[in-house]
Enzyme design. Structure first.
Site, PDB file in Angstrom:
ATOM      1  N   GLU B  31     -50.279  51.324  -1.771  1.00 20.21           N
ATOM      2  CA  GLU B  31     -50.226  50.665  -0.365  1.00 20.21           C
ATOM      3  C   GLU B  31     -48.230  50.831  -0.301  1.00 20.21           C
ATOM      4  O   GLU B  31     -47.591  50.630  -1.091  1.00 20.21           O
ATOM      5  CB  GLU B  31     -50.281  49.214  -0.408  1.00 20.21           C
ATOM      6  CG  GLU B  31     -49.648  48.419   0.774  1.00 20.21           C
ATOM      7  CD  GLU B  31     -49.967  49.110   1.921  1.00 20.21           C
ATOM      8  OE1 GLU B  31     -51.202  48.986   2.363  1.00 20.21           O
ATOM      9  OE2 GLU B  31     -49.070  49.159   2.753  1.00 20.21           O
ATOM     10  N   SER B  45     -56.868  41.024  17.124  1.00 17.89           N
ATOM     11  CA  SER B  45     -57.211  39.865  18.000  1.00 17.89           C
ATOM     12  C   SER B  45     -57.903  38.749  17.072  1.00 17.89           C
ATOM     13  O   SER B  45     -58.368  37.572  17.595  1.00 17.89           O
ATOM     14  CB  SER B  45     -58.261  40.311  19.009  1.00 17.89           C
ATOM     15  OG  SER B  45     -57.757  41.106  19.898  1.00 17.89           O
ATOM     16  N   HIS B  49     -66.476  40.480  16.384  1.00 21.31           N
ATOM     17  CA  HIS B  49     -67.028  40.724  17.694  1.00 21.31           C
ATOM     18  C   HIS B  49     -68.547  40.793  17.622  1.00 21.31           C
ATOM     19  O   HIS B  49     -69.045  41.229  16.380  1.00 21.31           O
ATOM     20  CB  HIS B  49     -66.626  42.218  18.091  1.00 21.31           C
ATOM     21  CG  HIS B  49     -65.304  42.293  18.649  1.00 21.31           C
ATOM     22  ND1 HIS B  49     -65.126  42.011  19.684  1.00 21.31           N
ATOM     23  CD2 HIS B  49     -64.141  42.541  17.840  1.00 21.31           C
ATOM     24  CE1 HIS B  49     -63.437  42.143  19.971  1.00 21.31           C
ATOM     25  NE2 HIS B  49     -63.072  42.357  18.997  1.00 21.31           N
ATOM     26  N   VAL B 173     -47.750  57.321  -0.286  1.00 18.64           N
ATOM     27  CA  VAL B 173     -48.205  58.716  -0.543  1.00 18.64           C
ATOM     28  C   VAL B 173     -47.588  59.714   0.152  1.00 18.64           C
ATOM     29  O   VAL B 173     -47.310  59.571   1.408  1.00 18.64           O
ATOM     30  CB  VAL B 173     -49.711  58.654  -0.327  1.00 18.64           C
ATOM     31  CG1 VAL B 173     -50.298  59.824  -0.452  1.00 18.64           C
ATOM     32  CG2 VAL B 173     -50.478  57.691  -1.096  1.00 18.64           C
ATOM     33  N   GLU B 340     -60.311  51.242  14.410  1.00 21.49           N
ATOM     34  CA  GLU B 340     -59.821  50.400  15.431  1.00 21.49           C
ATOM     35  C   GLU B 340     -60.636  49.050  16.013  1.00 21.49           C
ATOM     36  O   GLU B 340     -61.682  49.117  15.180  1.00 21.49           O
ATOM     37  CB  GLU B 340     -59.372  51.082  16.676  1.00 21.49           C
ATOM     38  CG  GLU B 340     -60.217  51.749  17.464  1.00 21.49           C
ATOM     39  CD  GLU B 340     -59.650  52.298  18.578  1.00 21.49           C
ATOM     40  OE1 GLU B 340     -58.929  51.663  19.616  1.00 21.49           O
ATOM     41  OE2 GLU B 340     -59.972  53.680  18.901  1.00 21.49           O
ATOM     42  N   CYS B 403     -43.382  23.138   5.008  1.00 21.63           N
ATOM     43  CA  CYS B 403     -43.251  23.695   6.478  1.00 21.63           C
ATOM     44  C   CYS B 403     -43.874  22.566   7.210  1.00 21.63           C
ATOM     45  O   CYS B 403     -45.037  21.803   7.062  1.00 21.63           O
ATOM     46  CB  CYS B 403     -44.231  24.511   6.603  1.00 21.63           C
ATOM     47  SG  CYS B 403     -44.832  25.080   8.363  1.00 21.63           S
ATOM     48  N   CYS B 405     -44.273  21.751  10.473  1.00 21.11           N
ATOM     49  CA  CYS B 405     -45.031  22.117  11.691  1.00 21.11           C
ATOM     50  C   CYS B 405     -46.562  22.260  11.223  1.00 21.11           C
ATOM     51  O   CYS B 405     -47.463  21.806  11.871  1.00 21.11           O
ATOM     52  CB  CYS B 405     -44.613  23.260  12.477  1.00 21.11           C
ATOM     53  SG  CYS B 405     -42.940  23.233  13.071  1.00 21.11           S
ATOM     54  N   CYS B 445     -38.302  25.642   7.559  1.00 19.90           N
ATOM     55  CA  CYS B 445     -38.816  25.811   6.326  1.00 19.90           C
ATOM     56  C   CYS B 445     -38.293  27.122   5.656  1.00 19.90           C
ATOM     57  O   CYS B 445     -38.521  27.299   4.238  1.00 19.90           O
ATOM     58  CB  CYS B 445     -40.238  25.822   6.216  1.00 19.90           C
ATOM     59  SG  CYS B 445     -41.187  27.123   6.854  1.00 19.90           S
TER      60      CYS B 445
END
Lengths: 431, 482
Positions: B31, B45, B49, B173, B340, B403, B405, B445
């Site tokens: 990675e 999103s 689906h 890579v 995608e 944190c 919130c 935070c």
């Protein structure tokens, strides 16, 4: 479950002053709940001077100002818990809180004073396009890093927004060795105090660009630069006015938002203009026995006025607790009387809001301070106060600006001469 | 020598890694970023689906429906947040009804269960009160859901690591050489040295074409298609109960409005083809478009509640289908390209398919020690008051809120850092436990999380980054150059 007379949510300037006032007015069982590691709130990172001119008639730093209140809280043996986060307040005034030592616990109280302060508006709320690299900080976060921890977030700085914290940080970053290139303000006027413009920007030759905003943020990992553009009267960028600034740091000082998530959760009614609760002359919210003061009520410019306002809330909370215990048997429904005689304050024509938003003449002090902000810069205008359309007060103002809180004082005699007044209008008008 | 090198630790790479860890294979993931879930997988999103959108007969359709069917069980096995809330495709004009019907029919063809077209304002309003006033019909997909994309990706990667897959981060890579002498296998030159392997899985997202084209003569082309999103405060999170899509019309494709698994409201995406595969900048035009379009299917959208906006890049392949398979001209090189939307949904099925290809090729033994269960980071908000009190008594760090919130405690942040493939940066912590993801966007935070990272990882505060080398948050100390 442990019980208290008054629990104060927040140990910043508002919480401290309200607790002290409640104690001075005869309440014994008071508890302050503070989420941070020490009392004093945001004052602890405000190491610049300028605090206390009204309250103590001398110029103190933030920590010094806080210390005066903290010492008295300790002297008067008001109990407090640090590192303690309030998770929930129920309408029946049961508070759920949490800390390392006691774990999750509940407490019951007769009255609550909301004093949670405010938070800074973040980049996301502004819809500034561009990348999201490291190097974008709210001014308060940068202030913590520099003043509390001694770290410099960056060396070449652009500041968006001319709120007071941003102005203060322009000077601080300069003093610590960073180059502050420009302060950009969307509005055609500054959001901060005039004295801060002079002392933090002008004195260091830092340009303030009014009616400008950032239209692009560059740099994928760390900030590399921003694009500034002038905006038109609708706040839209004007084509052809773009200017590139290389910088590694962007500080945002674009507004403060009262932290009312807890208040909303217990059904406290909110004023959409201030994002704080609607309160009456006693600074009591629509929830009986729940009071609010300081920046959680409406954002202030000067801590001195926070302390003054908080003392009013503390005193009235004390009065509420005492009345409650006296009336417990007879259960006199004072609430109905209050409802019957509520006079509404109407901010119009340039006045954006008022605190309080209602006054019960039978409950008010000799003088009632009404605080408000105007929506634009006004020069040589007057503030007019009308009782059911009849003028009772006129105050000349050389300059009024949204960045500076205004106030008028209503006296008991005004109400005595208008016994049936229904509403009070406050407005900006020509001389 | 590895049996399999997977390029990319996104959702496809992690899914493939986990499926391959069921076998006795020496597998590693390379990675280029400092963490898993740093590319397309982190900015999308966040939907599961149902599967009526993809063309019938496409690989996309097949893996979408298969992935969606696997998601619930996987979420229990790997302990990540997933919820089946259903989706509504909103049609606001009678003229467009045939399109809605087409989607319904395609869904049936694709094997989607739980589809129904609802007409009648009353009925529609009842299930989703805040739809636009001019709605005439909706396509309801009961099987659609929402998922935490980070949670899914991280869970699969962690589980793969627990079952023996090695992960190398900050390892880009650069070149791939086929071993001409032995007629099989590859040398992979990276920024961290040379790796040798029998097989390669190319799960490189928007860069999959680059690696494909390095080894194959049959070129592919992947376009980074930018999608901008706005995330709204939790106070707006219940504005809709379903994922609400706008039916594409002559006026263009609408944007979706959906609750997120964490209770926020998500609005997006736009779709703009871009040249730069790293261009995740948001634009004024994009944000304006979102705000305009969101109101077309949902009324009274509290758009002022936006807390952040971001851009994700879809890896769009020219033929708009997933390309998964061994390259005919490069034996041992398995593409996992063009992933995608609905790639996130399909990912569990993508992992299976890739693993099947490798299994057929290498004929490995089953890994008898494989344990598919993973325990996620404990979220104290899911505990009863008594359980929570007991937890804090045992581990006081769970009583220290960092944190405010999102009410994230020090205990959770420590867990996020110490676990396998743990967080190393502010964003890494954010993706795992949500610290900094709330309405103040890390204002309060971030210095505290930085302190915890510095302490736990034994690194100087000035070395703490937002998202890996080059994104250091502090550039010096006070007056250090005066």
């Amino acid at each position: 479950m442990k019980e208290y007379d008054i629990v104060v949510i927040g140990g910043g300037p508002a919480g401290l002053a309200s607790a002290l006032a409640a104690k001075e007015n005869g309440i014994k069982d008071i508890l302050i709940l503070e989420r941070d590691r020490e009392l004093g709130g945001i004052l602890n990172q405000c190491i610049h001077n300028g605090f206390g001119l009204h309250t103590f008639k001398e110029e103190l730093t933030g920590p010094e100002y806080a210390a005066r209140y903290i010492e008295r809280v300790v002297d008067m043996k008001i109990s407090y818990k640090l590192h303690t986060m309030v998770l929930d307040i129920r309408p029946d005034k049961v508070i759920t809180a949490m800390n390392k030592e006691e774990g999750l616990f509940e407490i019951r109280t007769k009255a609550i004073i909301l004093a949670m302060g405010c938070r800074e508006r973040a980049r996301g709320a502004l819809n500034i396009p561009g990348y999201r690299p490291a190097g974008i900080f709210s001014a308060g976060t940068a202030q913590w890093l520099v003043n509390k921890e001694g770290y410099l977030p960056g060396r070449e700085v652009v500041i968006l927004g001319s709120g007071d914290i941003g102005l203060i940080m322009a000077r601080r970053m300069t003093l610590e060795g960073a180059k502050v290139k420009v302060v950009a303000e969307l509005m055609p006027y500054s959001g901060g105090l005039k004295r801060n413009i002079v002392q933090c920007l002008d004195d260091y030759g830092i340009p303030l660009k009014l009616a400008h905003t950032i239209i692009d943020i560059k740099g994928k990992k760390r900030l590399e630069g921003v694009t500034l553009a002038q905006v038109d009267e609708n706040g839209k960028p004007v084509l052809g006015t773009e200017e590139e600034y290389s910088c590694d740091t962007l500080l945002l000082s674009v507004g403060l938002i009262p932290e009312n998530e807890l208040s909303g959760g217990m059904g406290v009614a909110m004023n959409p203009v201030t994002s704080g609760p609607f309160v009456n002359e006693s600074l009591e919210t629509n929830r009986e026995g729940v009071f609010a003061c300081g920046n959680v009520l409406h954002v202030h410019d000067l801590v001195d006025f926070v302390s003054e306002e908080a003392a009013v809330a503390g005193k009235n909370a004390a009065k509420y607790v005492k009345n409650q215990s006296e009336n417990r048997v007879s259960a006199a429904n004072s609430e109905e009387i209050v409802q019957d005689t509520k006079v509404c304050l109407k901010p119009v024509n340039g006045v954006r809001y008022t605190v309080p938003s209602t006054i019960n003449p039978s409950r008010m002090e000799e003088n009632q301070i009404v605080r408000f902000r105007v929506g634009a810069v006004y020069k040589n205008k007057t503030i007019g106060v009308y009782f059911d359309g009849e003028e009772v007060l006129k105050r000349k103002r050389m300059v009024m600006a949204p960045g500076e809180m205004e106030e008028v004082k209503l006296s008991k005699t005004m109400f005595l001469s208008h016994p049936n007044v229904q509403s009070i209008t406050i407005q900006v008008e020509d001389v | 020598m590895y049996d399999v090198i997977i390029i990319g630790a996104g959702v496809s790479g992690a899914a493939a890694a986990r499926e391959l860890s069921r076998y006795r294979l020496k597998v590693c993931v390379l990675e280029k970023e400092e963490d898993v879930c740093c590319g397309t997988s982190k900015a999308n999103s966040a939907l599961v689906h149902s599967g009526y959108d993809a063309a019938h007969g496409s690989l996309m359709a097949k893996l979408n429906v298969a992935g969606s069917a696997m998601m619930e069980e996987l979420s229990l096995e790997l302990d990540f947040p997933y919820k089946r809330i259903g989706s509504l495709m909103v049609c606001t004009s009678n003229e467009d009804l045939p399109q809605l019907q087409t989607l319904y029919s395609r869904g049936i063809q694709n094997g989607v269960k739980g589809l129904s077209v609802i007409t009648g304002k009353e009925e529609i309003r009842e299930i989703e009160p805040n739809l636009a006033d001019d709605v005439v019909a909706v396509l309801h997909a009961a099987s659609a859901g929402i998922v935490c994309p980070f949670g899914l990706n991280i869970a699969m990667a962690e589980n793969a690591a627990a079952n023996g897959v090695e992960f190398f981060f900050d390892t880009k890579v650069e070149r791939i050489f086929s071993n001409k002498k032995e007629q099989s296998g590859f040398q992979v030159k990276t920024s961290k040295g040379i790796f040798e392997t029998r097989c390669i899985v190319n799960a490189a997202g928007v860069y999959a074409d680059v690696f494909h084209n390095m080894v194959s003569n049959r070129k592919i082309h992947i376009t980074a298609r930018a999608g901008e999103y706005c995330l709204l405060d939790k106070s707006a999170g219940e504005h809709v109960n379903h994922t609400v899509f706008a039916l594409p019309t002559k006026l263009g494709k609408g944007v979706l409005v959906s609750p997120t698994i964490h209770g926020n409201l998500l609005v997006g995406p736009t779709a703009v083809n871009i040249e730069d595969k790293e261009d995740t900048a948001t634009t004024r035009e994009g944000l304006t478009e979102l705000i305009e379009k969101a109101g077309m299917s949902v009324r009274k959208l509290p758009i002022r509640q936006v807390i952040t906006s971001f851009t994700g890049l879809r890896a769009h392949e020219d033929n708009h289908d997933f390309l998964i398979g061994e390259l005919p001209d490069v034996p041992g090189f398995v593409d996992c390209a063009g992933i995608e939307s609905p790639g996130l949904t399909a990912s569990p099925a993508i992992g299976l398919m890739v693993a099947d290809i490798i299994r057929e090729k290498l004929q490995p033994e089953v890994n008898p020690d494989f344990n598919g269960r993973r325990t996620g980071i404990l979220n104290p908000n899911t505990l009863s008051k008594e359980e929570r009190a007991a937890l804090i008594a045992a581990k006081p760090a769970y009583g220290n809120v960092i944190c405010r919130c999102e009410t994230v405690t020090e205990g959770e942040i420590i867990d996020a850092i110490r676990r396998p493939l743990g967080a190393k940066s502010l964003d890494g912590v954010k993706r795992r436990v949500r610290a900094g993801m709330g309405r103040c966007q890390a204002g309060f935070c971030s210095p505290r999380v930085m302190e915890i990272l510095s302490r736990e990882l034994g690194m100087d505060m000035k070395k703490v980054t937002k998202n890996g080398a080059g994104s250091e948050l502090l550039l010096g100390t006070n007056k250090d150059r005066l």
